[in-house]
Design a protein around this motif. Structure first.
Motif, mmCIF file in Angstrom:
data_model
loop_
_atom_site.group_PDB
_atom_site.id
_atom_site.type_symbol
_atom_site.label_atom_id
_atom_site.label_comp_id
_atom_site.label_asym_id
_atom_site.label_seq_id
_atom_site.Cartn_x
_atom_site.Cartn_y
_atom_site.Cartn_z
ATOM 1 N N LYS A 175 0.813 -1.218 0.000
ATOM 2 C CA LYS A 175 0.000 0.000 0.000
ATOM 3 C C LYS A 175 0.846 1.268 0.000
ATOM 4 C CE LYS A 175 -0.406 0.151 5.042
ATOM 5 N NZ LYS A 175 -1.328 0.171 6.194
ATOM 6 N N SER A 176 2.130 1.169 0.354
ATOM 7 C CA SER A 176 2.989 2.355 0.373
ATOM 8 C C SER A 176 3.086 2.986 -1.010
ATOM 9 C CB SER A 176 4.383 2.008 0.895
ATOM 10 O OG SER A 176 4.993 1.023 0.072
ATOM 11 N N GLU A 207 0.017 5.071 -1.310
ATOM 12 C CA GLU A 207 0.160 6.244 -0.448
ATOM 13 C C GLU A 207 1.108 7.268 -1.081
ATOM 14 O OE1 GLU A 207 -0.476 3.916 3.828
ATOM 15 O OE2 GLU A 207 1.532 4.478 3.133
ATOM 16 N N LYS A 208 2.189 6.767 -1.691
ATOM 17 C CA LYS A 208 3.147 7.652 -2.349
ATOM 18 C C LYS A 208 2.473 8.396 -3.512
ATOM 19 C CE LYS A 208 6.988 8.052 -1.743
ATOM 20 N NZ LYS A 208 7.765 9.079 -0.996
ATOM 21 N N GLN A 254 0.346 11.138 -2.109
ATOM 22 C CA GLN A 254 1.236 12.184 -1.580
ATOM 23 C C GLN A 254 1.745 13.071 -2.718
ATOM 24 O OE1 GLN A 254 4.613 10.687 0.631
ATOM 25 N NE2 GLN A 254 5.712 12.633 0.465
ATOM 26 N N TRP A 308 -7.997 9.400 -5.866
ATOM 27 C CA TRP A 308 -8.200 9.291 -4.416
ATOM 28 C C TRP A 308 -9.243 8.225 -4.091
ATOM 29 C CZ3 TRP A 308 -6.090 13.321 -1.001
ATOM 30 C CH2 TRP A 308 -6.361 13.070 0.363
ATOM 31 N N GLN A 324 -8.751 4.654 -2.112
ATOM 32 C CA GLN A 324 -9.572 4.317 -0.946
ATOM 33 C C GLN A 324 -10.284 2.978 -1.125
ATOM 34 O OE1 GLN A 324 -12.215 7.659 -0.291
ATOM 35 N NE2 GLN A 324 -11.157 8.176 1.616
ATOM 36 N N ALA A 329 -4.861 2.165 3.620
ATOM 37 C CA ALA A 329 -3.815 3.137 3.297
ATOM 38 C C ALA A 329 -4.050 4.430 4.058
ATOM 39 C CB ALA A 329 -3.794 3.394 1.795
ATOM 40 N N LYS A 330 -2.952 5.055 4.508
ATOM 41 C CA LYS A 330 -3.024 6.326 5.224
ATOM 42 C C LYS A 330 -2.753 7.450 4.222
ATOM 43 C CE LYS A 330 -1.510 4.382 9.641
ATOM 44 N NZ LYS A 330 -0.507 4.436 10.744
ATOM 45 N N LEU A 331 -3.813 8.188 3.957
ATOM 46 C CA LEU A 331 -3.715 9.226 2.947
ATOM 47 C C LEU A 331 -3.462 10.586 3.599
ATOM 48 C CD1 LEU A 331 -6.672 8.074 0.666
ATOM 49 C CD2 LEU A 331 -4.284 7.364 0.636
#
Length: 992
Positions: A192-193, A196-197, A200, A217, A221, A227-229
């Motif tokens: 998931k990174s 997330e990248k 970002q 987005w 989701q 994932a931490k957005l």
């Protein structure tokens, strides 16, 4: 002196050159074959080296920047497959050759880099080449572990986002590629990174609040829920939060601006509008259609709120541009294909329908074509799911749409929706139409009349277009949609308006006018006319509704009969109920007779309720038929029940109505075996009638004064009911009875009251004559109110003044005489058409008789009248129809199905009369019919006694002799040719 060393010639791979050439070919098959050949060149079996592989990669990256033919497409496909072969395949070809992914990224940058002073087209080609190359890296999955690292992923994302920022016209394409990359990440189960990248980088480039950013987005989701957005961009980190709908609307309409890192306002609009709806709309709508109202404790925007805020109040707002409305129509068509049934009322929103109606109203409107596509999408969805016809029709005809939707838009949208509706949908639609007919909006009397007629016509059209469904065997089931329509029309057509209608919940407002009620009654006749052949129980159902009085609360029948008529009606209704009860338990043969009488009784009762004065007397005649033909008893032995029945049927077919015509056909078919010679004679007398005004007067016993004015009752008898809208017209086509019925099913004549029109025309003519006469005399027009007033009279004129007026008076009376002659011509023409129409209807009954009773000796009685009619009629339609009856008679009498004459001497005499008829001067059709019937008689006479063939030969020989010797004998040669052919066939039979 030193000599230069000669350079060694380079080896050229001709095959590879051909492959690269084919990759740019416009044919897809050639491009795919070239890509496959290239992969074979790089397969381990060919033992490629690093130099050859890098050469291929170089050539492919350079080809991406080419604008030649289809090079960009072909080279991107080949590049995707080559990268997959090098880095993703198990053989690890790239690793073995020492080619890492950094080298690939470097090649992409260098080969698509813009250098020097280039033209705008070259710059565009290089930007597109870089974007296609990045897309190939993503699609090949070589950009993800274990082949590459997250840093390399960041480089490609930065490259794509950089292109989006640098060139606004590339932004949507860049967003679409990155959105697709999210799905590749999920399919390859990448950490998931990576997602997330991506988000970002999206936020760092200030593209989070763009339509593409929203789509990416939402995809992240959905596919990477843990994932931490980036926080602080959207409320609860969700673009679809209920409190973000205003911002979402601006983003999707691409009217939002935001501040960059230096607090400068950055316009995020694209450089050019395209007709294609941005892909972000599909992502957002798909998510809203699939997601529940609340998800993971977040207050998510509902689809209804989104549609109202973003689409209806956004794209379809009155101030919205034509381009955004165009998007709106396309979005509507897309959503309509996938939306659930519950969302149909939501997507048919107020502004959308207003815009749809406006754009459909005129072909000159800018979005007329887009609106037509939206209508096609509506019809396609209903065709796929017929149950949706009801909710869609409700929306189109509701206050947010228009009750006159079809008329305003000049389309047949609701009419087509009705034809596509399922039986279940129609059962819901009919009560809705009834409610609209009871209380049309606006409540203006004239407008209400027009809208009630529009609704009735649509339901009638539905029965025509869905005739196969309407002909379901369940003729008396109350749940049947056809019966629902009939009951609805009966309620509004036969019952008096309720007083104080506004106080009743289920009362018409405004009250039904006499014009509307007459219209509903005529539509009932049209429905019965279209379905009576396959659903003969419908007239009984209509009368049953009338008798049961299950109508509007407090309703009262319009028909106000006196005591005697009421007794006759009640007695007739009891007879119909008795017939209906017997028919259900009778044998097949008797059931047909009972069904025919039930049909005849029911329609006659209906005619009484329609106010037909002659219909009451017909009920008494039908009672005679019932007692004699069914109950087999009669109080008067001299009464011929079949003659009475035929007279009743002739009274029906004399009226130009499709319903009565089909009624006569069905009843006559049932009782054809019981028709007597006197009954056939009553029919043949009609064929002998002159096709003129005097013939009409003689047929209908009309009383004519010295000026030729007709009696009022005879007018009604000859013209038929003016309220029927299934009036037939005589045409010049030669069609069979079955074809005529099919053609009439597709016709709808809505004539107004002809008698009233004639009276008004006469009144207008007299008024004009009075005015011209007064003008010539210099007086005022005649006014009956001033007839006895001395003051109103003008002074007397002397002789000189009278002489001066003589030319003027002569001119006035001359014009009056011309007008009178014109009316007389019209009267004669109408009379001729009435007689021709009547003869055609009688010939149709005769055709039924010769088809069913061709072996009955009574059919011989039709031979001479038919031949005489063919020779003497002035109408080709009548002649062709009579020839058709003869042809059907001769066709039916084949093989052993030959009638045996009951009176042999009379049959011989008839044969001689046919030959005498053939000798008269007439048409080729007449000669053919004479030949057919002559041979038919000979077959009947020689069937049992072959010695009779000699006598037949002598009769033909006598006719041929007269043909040769007598100039007045007009027999045509084909008459003898037909006989010779028959004799040849008969000879073979005799020899056997």
């Amino acid at each position: 002196m030193s000599r230069k060393r000669q350079r060694e010639p380079r080896t050229v791979d001709v095959e590879l050159i051909e492959i690269f050439e084919d990759l740019a070919n416009e044919s897809e098959n050639i491009r795919l074959k070239a890509a496959q050949s290239l992969l074979l060149k790089l397969s381990p079996e060919k033992e490629p080296n690093r130099e050859s592989v890098e050469n291929v990669l170089n050539r492919l990256f350079r080809g991406l920047a080419s604008g030649r033919k289809a090079a960009r497409i072909g080279f991107s496909i080949a590049l995707t497959e080559v990268l997959s072969e090098l880095f993703v395949a198990d053989r690890k070809l790239g690793q073995n050759l020492g080619i890492d992914f950094d080298r690939v990224i470097e090649l992409l940058k260098t080969r698509t880099e813009i250098g020097g002073n280039v033209s705008g087209q070259e710059e565009r080609d290089h930007y597109l080449g870089r974007l296609f190359g990045a897309e190939a890296l993503i699609k090949s999955a070589a950009l993800f572990p274990p082949t590459s690292s997250i840093e390399q992923w960041s480089q490609i994302v930065d490259m794509i986002l950089g292109l989006a920022q640098k060139k606004s016209w590339l932004r949507e394409e860049c967003g679409w590629i990155l959105n697709g990359a999210v799905y590749v990440l999920a399919a390859k189960q990448v950490d998931k990174s990576y997602a997330e990248k991506l988000v970002q980088k999206l936020c760092e480039s200030n593209m989070a609040k763009t339509s593409e950013g929203v789509a990416i987005w939402i995809s992240v989701q959905s596919l990477f829920p843990t994932a931490k957005l980036v926080q602080g961009i959207w409320r609860d980190d969700d673009p679809l939060h209920s409190k973000e709908k205003s911002t979402l609307a601006k983003v999707l309409r691409e009217t939002v601006t935001q501040e960059d890192k230096n607090n400068n306002q950055q316009n995020l609009q694209k450089g050019m509008w395209t007709s294609r709806v941005p892909f972000a709309w599909n992502v957002v709508i798909s998510k809203l259609l699939a997601a529940p109202l609340e998800e993971s404790g977040k207050k998510r925007l509902s689809f209804g709120a989104f549609w109202s805020e973003v689409v209806d109040d956004g794209l379809f707002a009155a101030s919205s541009s034509e381009e955004r409305k165009f998007w709106g129509f396309n979005i509507f068509s897309t959503v309509l294909h996938t939306a659930s049934d519950e969302l149909i009322p939501t997507i048919f929103s107020k502004n959308l329908l207003r815009c749809l109606i406006n754009q459909l109203a005129s072909s000159a409107r800018y979005l007329h074509g887009a609106a037509q596509k939206a209508v096609k999408a509506i019809l396609a969805r209903v065709e796929a799911d017929p149950d949706l016809a009801f909710p869609i029709i409700v929306q189109l005809l509701s206050e947010r749409g228009s009750l006159n939707f079809d008329q305003v838009t000049k389309t047949k949208t609701t009419e087509k929706l009705l034809s596509l509706a399922s039986n279940t949908g129609l059962k819901q639609i009919i009560p809705f139409y009834r409610s609209l007919a009871l209380r049309p909006i606006p409540a203006d009397a004239k407008a209400a009349e027009a809208r009630r007629q529009f609704l009735a016509d649509q339901l009638l059209s539905t029965i025509r277009t869905k005739k196969a469904t309407a002909q379901a065997p369940a003729a008396v089931e109350s749940e049947d949609w056809v019966n629902q329509i009939l009951k609805f029309f009966v309620e509004l057509g036969y019952f008096a308006p309720i007083e104080a209608a506004s106080k009743a919940d289920d009362a018409p407002n405004p009250p039904l006018s006499s014009v509307s009620q007459s219209m509903f009654r005529s539509r009932i006749s049209s429905i019965l006319g279209h379905l009576i052949s396959t659903r003969p129980g419908l007239p009984y159902f209509v009368v049953q509704v009338l008798q049961s009085q299950k109508v509007l609360a407090g309703g009262k029948l319009l028909f106000d009969a006196d005591e005697d008529v009421d007794k006759t009606l009640q007695r007739a209704w009891k007879t119909v109920e008795r017939i209906h009860s017997k028919a259900s338990s009778s044998k097949e043969n008797k059931k047909a007779h009972l069904g025919a009488l039930e049909l005849l009784y029911s329609l006659t009762i209906l005619q009484v309720y329609n106010g037909e004065a002659d219909a009451v007397s017909l009920l008494d005649e039908l009672r005679i038929c019932y007692e004699s033909l069914v109950k087999r008893k009669s109080n008067d032995e001299d009464i011929d029940a079949s003659l009475v029945l035929v007279e009743v049927l002739l009274s029906f077919v004399s009226k130009p109505s499709l319903l009565f015509r089909k009624l006569a056909h069905q009843v006559f078919s049932s009782f054809a075996s019981q028709i007597s010679a006197e009954s056939l004679e009553s029919m043949t007398k009609i064929l002998e009638t002159k096709e003129s005004l005097s013939g009409q007067q003689e047929m209908f016993d009309e009383n004519v004064d010295e000026e030729g004015d007709e009696d009022e009752e005879s007018d009604k008898s000859s013209e038929g009911s003016a309220e029927d809208d299934d009036v037939e017209e005589v045409d010049g086509s030669d069609v069979s009875m079955e074809d005529a019925e099919d053609d009439d099913d597709d016709e709808e004549e809505e004539d107004e009251d002809e008698e009233q029109d004639d009276n008004e025309a006469d009144a207008d003519e007299l008024a004009q004559f009075d005015a011209k006469l007064a003008e010539a005399l210099g007086t005022r027009p005649i006014n009956l109110e001033d007839a006895g007033n001395d003051e109103s009279s003008d002074e007397d004129m002397d002789d000189d003044q009278m002489m001066a007026l003589e030319p003027h008076l002569a001119k006035v009376f001359q014009e009056r005489r011309k007008a009178s002659q014109h009316n007389k011509k019209k009267e004669k023409k109408d009379a001729k058409e009435n007689i021709i129409n009547f003869k055609n209807r009688v010939l149709e009954l005769m055709e039924i008789f010769v088809k069913q009773q061709h072996t009955n000796p009574l059919a011989f009685d039709l031979i001479l009248p038919l031949l005489t009619l063919i020779r003497t009629t002035t109408s080709k339609v009548v002649s062709d129809k009579a020839c058709g009856v003869v042809r059907e008679y001769a066709k039916a009498c084949k093989g052993k199905d030959v009638p045996a004459p009951s009176d042999v001497p009379a049959a011989w005499k008839l044969l001689e009369q046919v030959h005498a008829e053939a000798m008269k001067e007439a048409s080729h059709a007449h000669n053919t019919s004479c030949s057919q019937l002559s041979i038919l008689l000979v077959k009947a006479l020689v069937a049992d006694d072959r010695e009779n063939l000699k006598r037949a030969l002598l009769i033909y020989a006598e006719t041929q002799t007269r043909w040769v010797l007598e100039q007045k004998c007009r027999v045509q040669p084909s008459f003898f040719t037909d006989w010779q052919n028959w004799c040849t066939s008969a000879k073979k039979q005799l020899q056997k």
